[in-house]
Scaffold this motif. Structure first.
Motif, short mmCIF file in Angstrom:
data_model
loop_
_atom_site.label_atom_id
_atom_site.label_comp_id
_atom_site.label_asym_id
_atom_site.label_seq_id
_atom_site.Cartn_x
_atom_site.Cartn_y
_atom_site.Cartn_z
N HIS A 191 0.82 -1.21 0.00
CA HIS A 191 0.00 0.00 0.00
C HIS A 191 0.85 1.25 0.00
O HIS A 191 0.52 2.25 -0.63
CB HIS A 191 -0.94 -0.02 1.20
CG HIS A 191 -1.84 -1.22 1.21
ND1 HIS A 191 -2.73 -1.46 0.19
CD2 HIS A 191 -1.95 -2.25 2.07
CE1 HIS A 191 -3.38 -2.59 0.45
NE2 HIS A 191 -2.91 -3.09 1.57
N LEU A 238 -6.24 5.51 -10.93
CA LEU A 238 -6.16 6.56 -9.91
C LEU A 238 -5.24 7.69 -10.33
O LEU A 238 -5.52 8.86 -10.08
CB LEU A 238 -5.67 5.97 -8.59
CG LEU A 238 -6.78 5.45 -7.69
CD1 LEU A 238 -6.21 5.02 -6.37
CD2 LEU A 238 -7.84 6.52 -7.47
N THR A 277 -10.71 1.96 -5.50
CA THR A 277 -9.78 0.86 -5.29
C THR A 277 -10.36 -0.12 -4.28
O THR A 277 -11.21 0.24 -3.48
CB THR A 277 -8.43 1.34 -4.73
OG1 THR A 277 -8.64 1.88 -3.43
CG2 THR A 277 -7.79 2.36 -5.63
N ASN A 311 1.90 1.73 -3.46
CA ASN A 311 0.78 2.27 -4.23
C ASN A 311 0.62 3.76 -3.99
O ASN A 311 0.44 4.54 -4.93
CB ASN A 311 -0.52 1.56 -3.84
CG ASN A 311 -0.60 0.16 -4.42
OD1 ASN A 311 0.09 -0.15 -5.38
ND2 ASN A 311 -1.42 -0.68 -3.81
N LYS A 326 -5.70 -4.53 -4.48
CA LYS A 326 -4.35 -4.61 -5.02
C LYS A 326 -3.73 -3.24 -5.34
O LYS A 326 -2.53 -3.08 -5.26
CB LYS A 326 -4.30 -5.55 -6.23
CG LYS A 326 -4.95 -5.05 -7.50
CD LYS A 326 -4.66 -6.04 -8.62
CE LYS A 326 -5.36 -5.82 -9.93
NZ LYS A 326 -5.90 -4.56 -10.28
N SER A 327 -4.56 -2.26 -5.66
CA SER A 327 -3.97 -0.96 -5.94
C SER A 327 -4.30 0.05 -4.83
O SER A 327 -4.09 1.24 -5.00
CB SER A 327 -4.49 -0.43 -7.28
OG SER A 327 -5.82 0.02 -7.11
N ALA A 328 -4.81 -0.45 -3.73
CA ALA A 328 -5.24 0.46 -2.68
C ALA A 328 -4.06 1.19 -2.06
O ALA A 328 -3.09 0.57 -1.66
CB ALA A 328 -5.99 -0.31 -1.59
N GLN A 330 -6.85 3.79 1.98
CA GLN A 330 -7.75 2.64 1.97
C GLN A 330 -7.29 1.60 3.01
O GLN A 330 -8.09 1.02 3.73
CB GLN A 330 -7.75 2.06 0.55
CG GLN A 330 -8.52 0.80 0.34
CD GLN A 330 -10.01 1.05 0.36
OE1 GLN A 330 -10.60 1.19 1.42
NE2 GLN A 330 -10.62 1.14 -0.80
N ASP A 381 -9.77 -0.27 -9.49
CA ASP A 381 -8.75 -0.90 -8.67
C ASP A 381 -7.42 -1.07 -9.42
O ASP A 381 -6.74 -2.07 -9.28
CB ASP A 381 -9.24 -2.26 -8.15
CG ASP A 381 -8.42 -2.71 -6.94
OD1 ASP A 381 -7.71 -1.86 -6.37
OD2 ASP A 381 -8.48 -3.89 -6.59
N THR A 382 -7.07 -0.05 -10.25
CA THR A 382 -5.72 -0.05 -10.82
C THR A 382 -5.05 1.26 -10.46
O THR A 382 -5.72 2.27 -10.24
CB THR A 382 -5.74 -0.14 -12.36
OG1 THR A 382 -6.43 1.01 -12.85
CG2 THR A 382 -6.42 -1.40 -12.84
N ARG A 383 -3.71 1.23 -10.41
CA ARG A 383 -2.98 2.47 -10.11
C ARG A 383 -3.10 3.45 -11.26
O ARG A 383 -3.24 4.65 -11.06
CB ARG A 383 -1.52 2.15 -9.83
CG ARG A 383 -1.36 1.31 -8.56
CD ARG A 383 0.08 1.20 -8.16
NE ARG A 383 0.81 0.35 -9.09
CZ ARG A 383 1.62 -0.64 -8.70
NH1 ARG A 383 1.81 -0.86 -7.41
NH2 ARG A 383 2.25 -1.36 -9.57
N THR A 435 -9.72 7.52 -3.90
CA THR A 435 -8.95 6.34 -3.52
C THR A 435 -9.84 5.33 -2.79
O THR A 435 -9.68 4.14 -2.95
CB THR A 435 -7.76 6.70 -2.62
OG1 THR A 435 -8.24 7.50 -1.54
CG2 THR A 435 -6.70 7.46 -3.38
#
Ligand SMILES: Nc1ncnc2c1ncn2[C@@H]1O[C@H](COP(=O)(O)OP(=O)(O)OP(=O)(O)O)[C@@H](O)[C@H]1O
Ligand SMILES: [Mg+2]
Lengths: 276, 290, 330
Positions: free
Chosen positions: A71, A143, A219, A74, A222-224, A228, A138-140, A215
């Motif tokens: 995290h 975001l 998310t 991320n 996995k990308s949190a 989060q 839920d991907t970087r 955020t």
């Protein structure tokens, strides 16, 4: 005002200011202390301030349970990525507004700021659905895109105020010296604006690091980022104060340290260039 | 600095930012408007039909709507009041000569760096918890019954938490402004016979107006959409006592999957924000022009 | 190399015509000074030549080739700005090297030229400092250094000395003149300082509201100003103007006489009372209240008259300038 201040007065002011400052800082201090307690000490009555068994086991537990480093990483990628992307788009735009102003420059600037006024919740649904359908949920990357666009108006505004302080003659000199536009920006404008760009960069990294609407909504795991990661402690687990504190310290320590080290640039950045 | 070539370059350079922001604004907003006229629930796929103003009707008659609107405004105004007044007082204090000014500043600025989810959780559990919280202990020590902040006064508690996060911001900006005040102006006023109180009201306060505008403008942008603090402390409750518009729309669209209703709410939030924005823009227009 | 010609050059900002159609010929190797009151368009004209502004109409030719639409960098001109416009984040060496780097010269060549320029301008021991660590005069020299390394067809200066103190200004003035003598490159120099204009120029261009009032050598302008404006603008202290019957005696609408062309005595043409006397040692400036208004007089050496004294003034007849009702010289 070159006037002598009585020591007595200075002592009183110091006492009041320190009391207030410590009161404001206290929640962070308390979290810091609690993160080194055992769970029993954490909820002891009366509360234990310094004299308890200092332990670091909470930190290992937290890392073991919820993979802090994922995290953290991320958060770094999202905040730095979105800020750098915003800078790359904003530097040319701010150059244009500061050095080739037209009749509508002011209006464009105001319009850009006004997009910031649009509450995120007004576009939550479509963004959520668009992201779901394009696999960005839920991907970087997703975001980074959202936070870049979200912070872009502020980045443009800040850079604009810094660029405006640079005398146009210097850019003209560069032009006379044979620099084309790209070189004028890379060799002359950008280096001269380094302090301003640094404040912008810092402030936006902090804003993006702490951003907690997108955020949380875009998310899952996995990308949190850290916002989060911490929110997951709002469940009854949060009642384990020592672990909550350790997790909290791990989430905020990097940015507090960064913030303290860069205080000077930050204060300048915080005022968004509007207050000298 | 203004040849045709450089003007063309200027337009070229500004266009990515303008186009991206325009798309960012217009595409999702258009979709929100479109959805707000549909019966559209994520749990009933393929069942979208045109609904006219039905969603708006439901949204306005939702028993949560008016409380949410009221809570939003209370939250924004409450935090603005605390941070601006507190910020001015703190700035005046920090502007005085003292020992360890740098450290004091570092301590005061720190809450700004704390992410909303952390500050909300820390306050909720370690301070406001009626059993193990520090406030409960203080109350008991002084012989009072502990106060259950988040159940008994949820909105007020959230205002406190949010104000704690934003007070450093207000203080720093106002302090910076105060330090830029030309001391000769104050001395001139003193020579003219102005006492400390009139000096504050006639010289310092007007000087701070511009900085205060910045504080109010920027904070309002962020405060209108406070979300995480509510999500992790009260989930909008008890009942709807701490639900603001942002949280209401979130719960309708992502918790109840009613896209149509959520979108209508989103549009209402946008309109509200725009009304506020018009006021604010007027203010900046007046105060930021130099 | 270095011949510049303006043909009907016009500049408008929005609706305001700052430069009405203007023709001007600047010859190879000439030192040309633009003078005129503030806001008359000197800087604008210079920037048009530099290519920092677009012309609204007309042609600019450099060495016989049309340069109207060329970018600044392509015109082979170098400019020295009033604020010096040095790059604050670069050392003196890098500042001077910048145009060469932009021209993609080899590092060896760049070094050689930078050293050369530094030697000419006495900057060798400052090469590794930043502009912020230099005095005003040194900064000015760096700005000039940056201009000369490019070996431009012409130099453009926009009030380069106005940020310097009086003593330094005299020095730099001499340095720039020497530079011109050794380089023999065309220079166009904007100033509103009389002395700079008179001492440095081969040719002075007097501007007013964007129009050229007169072009000529410094002494031509001093001796035979074409009109009242030029007569009043060139020369310090300013020429005295007298109208009415006194002018009619000379068959003119108005006459002008320079302060240095009036003799003070115990008898003469005009009687007056001294209101202010300034004794500089080398010169004496008198302000005398006469029937024709205040008349300024400049006498060489010290003249022993003071406030309140009555004196008689006699103009040198040969040096009386006559003007008609339109202000043109007759
Ligand atoms: N970018 C611009 N837009 C509109 N008007 C301008 C612009 N630049 C200059 N002007 C106007 O053009 C006129 C000439 O300006 P310029 O700067 O050439 O004067 P100047 O002779 O150099 O004066 P100074 O001696 O004060 O430097 C002025 O009236 C000025 O207001
Ligand atoms: Mg000028």
């Amino acid at each position: 005002m070159a006037r002598t201040v009585t020591t007595q007065r200075k002592v009183i002011v110091t006492a009041i200011a320190w009391t207030i400052a410590i009161a404001i800082f206290f929640p962070i201090l308390w979290t810091f202390l609690t993160s080194f307690k055992t769970e029993a000490d954490a909820i002891a009555t009366p509360p234990k301030f310094l004299f308890f068994n200092w332990t670091t086991e909470n930190y290992t537990t937290v890392q073991g349970r919820s993979n802090y480093f994922l995290h953290f990483w991320n958060s770094v990628i999202i905040s730095v990525g979105s800020t750098v992307a915003a800078l790359i788009i904003a530097i040319p735009a701010a150059w244009s507004m500061a050095f080739v102003p037209g009749k509508r420059t002011k209006d464009i600037l105001m319009w850009m700021l006004s997009t910031k006024m649009m509450p995120a919740v007004g576009v939550l649904v479509p963004i959520y659905l668009l992201f779901r359908d394009t696999g960005l949920l839920d991907t970087r990357t997703g975001l980074v895109i959202v936070l870049t666009l979200m912070n872009l108006p502020i980045v443009v505004w800040m850079l604009y105020t810094y660029f405006k302080e640079i005398p146009g003659e210097i850019l003209e000199a560069a032009r006379m010296d044979g620099a084309n536009l790209t070189r004028e920006i890379i060799y002359v404008l950008t280096p001269m604006a380094v302090p301003g760009i640094a404040s912008t960069l810092l402030l936006n990294i902090i804003l993006a690091w702490n951003e907690a609407f997108w955020t949380l909504n875009l998310t899952a795991s996995k990308s949190a980022p850290l916002t989060q990661f911490i929110a997951s402690y709002s469940s009854p687990e949060g009642l384990f104060y020592a672990k909550l504190s350790a997790a909290s310290m791990m989430a905020i320590a990097p940015i507090i340290v960064l913030g303290w080290f860069s205080q000077k640039q930050l204060v300048r950045g915080l005022t968004f260039g509007a207050v000298k | 600095m203004a040849t045709q070539a450089s003007r063309a370059a200027g337009r070229l350079m500004i266009s990515p930012a303008v186009i991206l922001l325009f798309l960012w604004m217009i595409v999702p907003l258009g979709m929100t408007i479109w959805f707000s006229f549909l019966r559209y629930n994520l749990l009933i796929p393929g069942g979208e039909t045109f609904a006219g103003f039905e969603n708006y009707h439901y949204f306005f008659t939702d028993p949560n709507f008016w409380p949410a609107l009221w809570n939003t405004l209370t939250l924004v105004l409450g935090v603005l009041l605390i941070t601006t007044v507190g910020g001015i007082l703190l700035a005046l204090l920090l502007d005085q000569p003292m020992f360890g000014q740098g450290i004091v500043r570092v301590l005061v600025i720190a809450p700004f760096f704390v992410m909303p989810t952390v500050s909300a959780l820390v306050w909720k559990n370690m301070f406001m918890n009626p059993v193990n919280g520090l406030f409960a202990w203080i109350a008991r020590t002084l012989g009072f019954a502990p106060f259950d902040f988040l159940s008994a006064a949820p909105l007020f508690s959230i205002i406190l938490i949010v104000a704690w996060q934003w007070l450093p911001f207000a203080t720093l900006i106002l302090l910076t402004a105060l330090q830029s005040l030309d001391s000769e102006q104050l001395e001139a006023a003193e020579m003219d016979g102005a006492g400390p109180v009139s000096r504050f009201f006639y010289i310092m306060l007007p000087h701070l107006a511009r900085a205060a505008t910045v504080v109010i403008l920027i904070q309002t942008i962020f405060l209108l959409s406070v979300f995480a603090e509510i999500l992790v402390t009260t989930n909008g409750g008890p009942g709807n006592a701490s639900t603001n518009l942002t949280y209401l729309v979130y719960s309708q669209s992502l918790l109840q999957y009613d896209v149509g209703l959520g979108s209508a709410g989103g549009i209402v939030a946008v309109i509200l924000a725009n009304i506020v924005a018009i006021f604010l823009m007027r203010m900046i227009g007046k105060n930021l022009e130099t | 190399m270095g011949q510049i010609e303006l043909k009907g050059v016009t500049k408008r900002f929005g609706d305001v015509e700052v430069i009405p159609p203007l023709d001007l010929q600047i010859n190879e190797g000439e030192f040309v000074v633009f003078v005129g009151p503030s806001g008359c368009g000197k800087s604008t004209l210079l920037r048009l030549i530099a290519g920092l502004e677009d012309t609204t109409g007309g042609r600019i030719e450099i060495d016989g080739k049309d340069a109207t639409d060329l970018r600044p960098a392509q015109r082979r001109l170098a400019m020295v700005f009033q604020s010096y416009a040095l790059y604050p984040h670069m050392s003196v060496r890098k500042n001077i090297a910048f145009p060469l780097k932009m021209a993609k010269l080899s590092q060896a060549e760049i070094d050689k030229k930078v050293e050369g320029a530094a030697k000419v301008l006495n900057l060798s021991s400052y090469l590794d400092r930043r502009p912020g660590q230099l005095s005003g005069g040194q900064r000015q020299r760096v700005a000039i250094g940056r201009a000369i390394v490019r070996e431009p067809a012409a130099f453009l200066f926009d009030e380069p000395l106005s940020n310097l103190d009086a003593a330094l200004r005299v020095n730099m003035r001499l340095e720039i003149s020497e530079l011109h003598n050794s380089l023999k490159t065309t220079m166009i120099y904007v100033t509103h300082d009389q002395v700079e204009a008179m001492t440095m120029a081969d040719k002075i261009v007097v501007l007013q509201a964007g129009r050229i009032e007169q072009v000529g050598t410094p002494l031509e302008l001093y001796r035979t100003p074409k009109n009242r404006f030029v007569a009043g603008f060139i020369g310090s202290p300013k020429m005295n103007f007298i109208g009415g019957t006194e002018a009619q005696k000379h068959g003119a609408h108005e006459i002008g006489i320079r302060p240095e062309h009036i003799t003070v005595g115990t008898s003469g043409d005009w009687q007056g009372r001294v209101t202010v006397s300034e004794h500089l040692g080398s010169d004496t400036y008198l302000h005398v209240q006469t029937d024709h208004g205040i008349i300024n007089v400049r006498s060489a050496g010290n003249v022993d008259v003071h406030h309140g004294d009555t004196v008689w003034l006699t103009p040198e007849t040969a040096n009386i300038h006559k003007f008609d009702a339109n202000g043109s010289a007759v």
